[in-house]
Design a protein around this motif. Sequence first.
Motif, PDB file in Angstrom:
ATOM      1  N   THR A   1      14.826  17.082  39.103  1.00  0.00           N
ATOM      2  CA  THR A   1      16.128  16.646  38.600  1.00  0.00           C
ATOM      3  C   THR A   1      15.972  15.462  37.653  1.00  0.00           C
ATOM      4  O   THR A   1      16.665  15.362  36.630  1.00  0.00           O
ATOM      5  CB  THR A   1      17.053  16.262  39.765  1.00  0.00           C
ATOM      6  OG1 THR A   1      17.229  17.406  40.615  1.00  0.00           O
ATOM      7  CG2 THR A   1      18.407  15.795  39.259  1.00  0.00           C
TER       8      THR A   1
ATOM      9  N   PRO B   1      20.931  25.833  41.953  1.00  0.00           N
ATOM     10  CA  PRO B   1      21.602  25.731  43.254  1.00  0.00           C
ATOM     11  C   PRO B   1      22.665  26.801  43.453  1.00  0.00           C
ATOM     12  O   PRO B   1      22.869  27.289  44.572  1.00  0.00           O
ATOM     13  CB  PRO B   1      22.228  24.321  43.230  1.00  0.00           C
ATOM     14  CG  PRO B   1      22.228  23.900  41.812  1.00  0.00           C
ATOM     15  CD  PRO B   1      21.092  24.596  41.163  1.00  0.00           C
TER      16      PRO B   1
ATOM     17  N   GLY C   1      12.431  18.336  44.666  1.00  0.00           N
ATOM     18  CA  GLY C   1      13.611  18.746  43.899  1.00  0.00           C
ATOM     19  C   GLY C   1      14.201  17.592  43.111  1.00  0.00           C
ATOM     20  O   GLY C   1      14.647  17.756  41.970  1.00  0.00           O
ATOM     21  N   LEU C   2      14.178  16.396  43.696  1.00  0.00           N
ATOM     22  CA  LEU C   2      14.692  15.223  42.988  1.00  0.00           C
ATOM     23  C   LEU C   2      13.807  14.854  41.799  1.00  0.00           C
ATOM     24  O   LEU C   2      14.301  14.378  40.772  1.00  0.00           O
ATOM     25  CB  LEU C   2      14.811  14.042  43.952  1.00  0.00           C
ATOM     26  CG  LEU C   2      15.890  14.182  45.037  1.00  0.00           C
ATOM     27  CD1 LEU C   2      15.833  13.008  46.008  1.00  0.00           C
ATOM     28  CD2 LEU C   2      17.275  14.268  44.393  1.00  0.00           C
TER      29      LEU C   2
ATOM     30  N   ALA D   1      10.074  18.854  50.257  1.00  0.00           N
ATOM     31  CA  ALA D   1      10.789  19.747  49.347  1.00  0.00           C
ATOM     32  C   ALA D   1      11.971  19.048  48.677  1.00  0.00           C
ATOM     33  O   ALA D   1      12.206  19.219  47.477  1.00  0.00           O
ATOM     34  CB  ALA D   1      11.264  20.982  50.113  1.00  0.00           C
ATOM     35  N   LEU D   2      12.718  18.259  49.450  1.00  0.00           N
ATOM     36  CA  LEU D   2      13.876  17.573  48.872  1.00  0.00           C
ATOM     37  C   LEU D   2      13.441  16.574  47.803  1.00  0.00           C
ATOM     38  O   LEU D   2      14.018  16.523  46.711  1.00  0.00           O
ATOM     39  CB  LEU D   2      14.667  16.853  49.966  1.00  0.00           C
ATOM     40  CG  LEU D   2      15.877  16.035  49.500  1.00  0.00           C
ATOM     41  CD1 LEU D   2      16.874  16.940  48.776  1.00  0.00           C
ATOM     42  CD2 LEU D   2      16.549  15.335  50.673  1.00  0.00           C
ATOM     43  N   GLY D   3      12.415  15.796  48.114  1.00  0.00           N
ATOM     44  CA  GLY D   3      11.915  14.832  47.134  1.00  0.00           C
ATOM     45  C   GLY D   3      11.377  15.510  45.891  1.00  0.00           C
ATOM     46  O   GLY D   3      11.571  15.019  44.771  1.00  0.00           O
TER      47      GLY D   3
END
Length: 432
Positions: A263, A160, A259-260, A255-257
């Motif tokens: 993570t 990030p 990335g999670l 995309a956000l999911g």
Amino acid sequence: MTTGTQKFPTGFGRLWTAQTVSSLGDGVTHAALPLIALTLTRDPMALAVVTAAGTLPWLLFGLIGGALVDRWDRRRTMWIADAARAVLLAIPVAAAALDVLSIPLLGAVAFLLGLGGLFFDTAATAYLPDLLGRDPALLERANSRLRGAQTAASGFAGPPAGSALLALGRAVPLLADAVSFAVSALLVRSLPSTPRPVPQARESLLRQARAGASYVFRDRLLLGLALRPAVGNIAFIAVETVLALFAHDRLGIGALGFGLLLTAEATGGLLGAGIASFLGRRLGTGTALTCTAAVEGLAVLGLATAGNPYAAGLALAVCGAGMGATMVLAPSLRQAIVPAHLMGRVASTSRMLAMCAAPFGAFLGGWLATAYDVRTPLYAASGLLLAMTAITANMTGNRRVEAALRAAAPAPGTPDDTESLDPARRGVSETV
């Protein structure tokens, strides 16, 4: 054998800080370099060249690099490699500022950064057991801290930060990485010197490189430790190749999911690195390695059958935990049993096998997804991991590990053995 309360030598704190700072810079560049390339071209093959260039040094020079590290002073090799990478990054920084950046230049920079990483990583692997007196328990604790910091810096903070810095200009993330290399070089240069291995009879570099590879293949324990990351890379790269598509098509996340999900895997990796020493003490290092390998295979199977993002995230976290623990236990064991004068060659041979396996994993994942469906590479990866676990369980079992540690321990009142040791002399190997 140390107790869990024995303190690290003073130099370890500086080594830990240096590698953490450098890992943070690596995370910044890892995220920023593909994005910088994307500002120059939309050609997928051109983008792939930049990505692949960083792995080529291990494929081309892995064995030779290990032999050179075994000839050179390890501390000096580390700080010169980082200083050279800091200077190297000034080239694309200047090119970006002058608006003459190009894909060939980025590919060349990625290749040379990878070459510097080959020498730094190999030398660091060989330097750590000398710094810590080759003590198995202390090595596990040290590698746990190093691995945890690396995961946090390059996996959580770096990417990030790289994306954010890129918004300030194409040169900014590269400049940040250059600073991280410079700081690392200064810290490493201040580390204490360690005794150099006893010089061997003068041989050609190629002969010495072959001797290091032969040492791994003739020793069943070292071969088992090398096979796991090699086969594991085929499996994990096959999964990684289709993971974004799997997340979109099967789990319905954007995309956000996605990335999670990554993570979650990194979080599991931190947990695994943190509990690796505990697992080694409770189960024995050999059994612990077999269990973590089985956990990885079962977790990938769980990912393949996951019907929602939460189950997939849990599976990836469990897989990450297995990987994190393995990446502490296996290098620590290798550092404890390999003679000092061979450490660089043995480490680079194992790493090269893993790196060479990665392209096969990418091809396997893409082919299976195209020929069948997006879940098939995950099932195949799980099968590979579980088969590898069964094959190597005896090769890295507790009895073999304990015999190797006893053979590697110096006799009371004698200095650490840095003379040439054939695997057969350690009494733990068999010809394969």
